[in-house]
Each structure stands twice: as C-alpha cells, then as structure tokens.
Write a protein that holds these residues in place. Structure first.
Motif, PDB file in Angstrom:
ATOM      1  N   PRO A 145       0.824  -1.209   0.000  1.00 33.75           N
ATOM      2  CA  PRO A 145       0.000   0.000   0.000  1.00 33.75           C
ATOM      3  C   PRO A 145       0.861   1.263   0.000  1.00 33.75           C
ATOM      4  O   PRO A 145       2.000   1.264   0.481  1.00 33.75           O
ATOM      5  N   ILE A 195      -2.140   5.630   3.435  1.00 30.65           N
ATOM      6  CA  ILE A 195      -3.537   5.268   3.645  1.00 30.65           C
ATOM      7  C   ILE A 195      -4.091   6.005   4.871  1.00 30.65           C
ATOM      8  O   ILE A 195      -3.421   6.102   5.904  1.00 30.65           O
ATOM      9  N   GLY A 211      -4.783   7.181  -0.083  1.00 35.94           N
ATOM     10  CA  GLY A 211      -5.655   6.017  -0.122  1.00 35.94           C
ATOM     11  C   GLY A 211      -6.517   5.879   1.119  1.00 35.94           C
ATOM     12  O   GLY A 211      -6.289   6.520   2.145  1.00 35.94           O
ATOM     13  N   ASP A 270     -10.499   0.906   1.831  1.00 35.80           N
ATOM     14  CA  ASP A 270     -11.247   0.259   0.745  1.00 35.80           C
ATOM     15  C   ASP A 270     -10.433   0.112  -0.532  1.00 35.80           C
ATOM     16  O   ASP A 270     -10.783  -0.691  -1.397  1.00 35.80           O
ATOM     17  N   ASP A 271      -9.355   0.877  -0.659  1.00 32.36           N
ATOM     18  CA  ASP A 271      -8.513   0.775  -1.846  1.00 32.36           C
ATOM     19  C   ASP A 271      -7.595  -0.447  -1.802  1.00 32.36           C
ATOM     20  O   ASP A 271      -7.022  -0.823  -2.833  1.00 32.36           O
ATOM     21  N   ILE A 272      -7.443  -1.044  -0.639  1.00 27.85           N
ATOM     22  CA  ILE A 272      -6.450  -2.107  -0.458  1.00 27.85           C
ATOM     23  C   ILE A 272      -7.088  -3.479  -0.255  1.00 27.85           C
ATOM     24  O   ILE A 272      -6.621  -4.494  -0.775  1.00 27.85           O
ATOM     25  N   ALA A 306      -0.275  -0.816  -4.447  1.00 32.08           N
ATOM     26  CA  ALA A 306      -1.581  -0.172  -4.526  1.00 32.08           C
ATOM     27  C   ALA A 306      -1.448   1.199  -3.853  1.00 32.08           C
ATOM     28  O   ALA A 306      -1.729   1.353  -2.668  1.00 32.08           O
ATOM     29  N   SER A 307      -0.989   2.171  -4.634  1.00 35.04           N
ATOM     30  CA  SER A 307      -0.675   3.477  -4.056  1.00 35.04           C
ATOM     31  C   SER A 307      -1.292   4.633  -4.831  1.00 35.04           C
ATOM     32  O   SER A 307      -1.054   5.788  -4.499  1.00 35.04           O
ATOM     33  N   GLY A 308      -2.086   4.317  -5.860  1.00 32.67           N
ATOM     34  CA  GLY A 308      -2.653   5.399  -6.665  1.00 32.67           C
ATOM     35  C   GLY A 308      -1.622   6.091  -7.551  1.00 32.67           C
ATOM     36  O   GLY A 308      -1.924   7.110  -8.172  1.00 32.67           O
TER      37      GLY A 308
END
Length: 254
Positions: free
Chosen positions: A189, A192, A221, A224-226, A248-250
């Motif tokens: 991630p 977050i 983040g 819910d993004d992870i 998953a970092s945008g």
C-alpha cells in the motif's frame, strides 16, 4: 459442519487494512480466521459483520511479535478449523498485522528497531513457518509491504527496511513452496488514511495534502482501496500471479 468454502487467515483483522481485507475476502465467498492482539471487541464486530453477509469467521488472539506463542496459536487454529469447518487446513495466509513507528534514522533507538523487526519480519517469518503444515496445497500467502520500500520518505528507515526484507522473503517462499502449488505475493500500500502510525496520514492535514499532491490520482488512499487487492489474490482469477509485488498506491512518487 462441513463446508466447501475456502478459508483465509488474516492477522491483525480487527481494524484498519486487516479488517477491510477480512470483509473483502468474505465478500468473495471465502471464510475467515482473523487475529487480534488487544482489540477483542473490534475483532468480534468484524466476525459479526462477516456473518451478516453470509460468511463464517472466528477471531483468535495473537501477538505476532512473540514467537514463543506461535505453537499455542497454531493449535488454536487447528482447533478452530476442526470445530467450525471440520477441516485440517486453511487456504490463504495474509500477514497483515503491523505497527508504524515514525523516527528519523539518526533518532531511531534499538528498542524501536527491535519492535519493528519482531513484528514486521521475524514474526512474519516464523509465523508463516509454524502455520505451513496447516496451509493447504494450492493455497496462497499474501504479505503486506509498503510503498516506502520503493521510494524513500524520511522517518521510516527502520520500518521500510523490514518491509524490504519481507519482499525478498516472499520471493523465497514462492520458490521453495512452488512444489506444493502455494503462491506467495506482496501487496504494497501507499499512504492510507487509517489509525496506522498514530493516524498521521489521516489526521495531519499538511501531510495529507503533500502526499495527495505526490499521487497521480490526486488523493491518499483509504482502506477500501487495499482490501479488494488482497481479496483478489485469494481468488482463482489470481492463480497464475506468483512472486509479485503489487503496489496499490494510486501512483505515488512516479
């Protein structure tokens, strides 16, 4: 009672990313064993939320920093598998439990270093080893890392170094467990908004703004993004993904 459901074990599943992962996994039709260290009520609330959407779950206490408790924990997992699912194995291990300690390299103490090492590397290494006899063939291991293992943000030298070790460890898991059909991957991630590390990303407006400006999608983040990324790796659609680091970092610090 017998069930054909797959089962995932998620450490640190009472709050934050672990809770979101547990719920996301349950929405995929996979049952959950989740662990907590002190937040028993929150863990039981997560179990109740999983049951509300038709899944089955149990919460077990675990301190991932204390290796000499892992034998007893493995026995607790074995008992839960037998009692709740009439099974002798589970299918996915999600090594999520963790803490954040913010300190510059110069100011990092040996105590802080040891705390991070015990939770983020030593604990993950030996918990995975201890649970391996209970992990089903064709199953999977998902280890949590961090964007900070790719880019450097001052204040996280010790934490990010442990996660760098986890990323190397994951490749070795994939190589050594491949004969059993067990996959091992990393989810990393970015920043977050949770209570992780004292909630700095969530509560420090200037930090939040800075990190959002450094992210291609223009925000930090949320949990819910992870959770969905972790849950995806527990599905048949991810069967050919192995030894990979999925950030998953945008799009942070591109």
């Amino acid at each position: 009672m017998q069930t054909n459901s797959k089962i995932a074990l998620v450490t640190g599943g009472s709050r934050g990313l672990g809770k979101n992962a547990a719920l996301s996994i349950a929405r995929k039709g996979i049952d959950v064993i989740l662990t907590y260290r002190t937040q028993k009520e929150e863990a039981e609330a997560t179990v109740a939320a999983i049951e509300q959407i038709g899944g089955r779950a149990v919460a077990l206490p675990l301190d991932t920093s204390t290796v000499n408790t892992f034998d007893a924990f493995a026995q607790s997992v074995q008992n839960a598998l037998k009692d709740k699912w009439n099974r002798e194995s589970f299918d996915f291990l999600v090594n999520n439990a963790g803490i954040g300690i913010y300190a510059s390299f110069v100011q990092t103490t040996e105590e802080q270093f040891d705390t991070l090492y015990n939770i983020h590397f030593k604990g993950v290494f030996f918990l995975t080893q201890k649970l391996l006899p209970l992990l089903a063939d064709q199953g999977g291991i998902i280890n949590l890392s961090t964007g900070l293992a790719r880019f450097a943000t001052p204040g996280y030298a010790a934490y990010a170094s442990m996660k760098g070790a986890i990323e190397t460890f994951t490749k070795y898991l994939a190589k050594e467990l491949g004969a059993r059909g067990i996959k091992a991957n990393v989810v990393a991630p970015g920043a977050i908004e949770t209570d992780f590390g004292g909630g700095a990303v969530r509560d420090n407006a200037s930090l939040n703004t800075f990190l959002a400006s450094a992210t291609a999608l223009g925000r930090v983040g949320v949990a819910d993004d992870i959770g969905g990324v972790i849950a995806f790796l527990c599905t048949e659609d991810a069967r050919w993904i192995n030894a990979q680091r999925i950030e998953a970092s945008g799009g942070m610090f591109l």
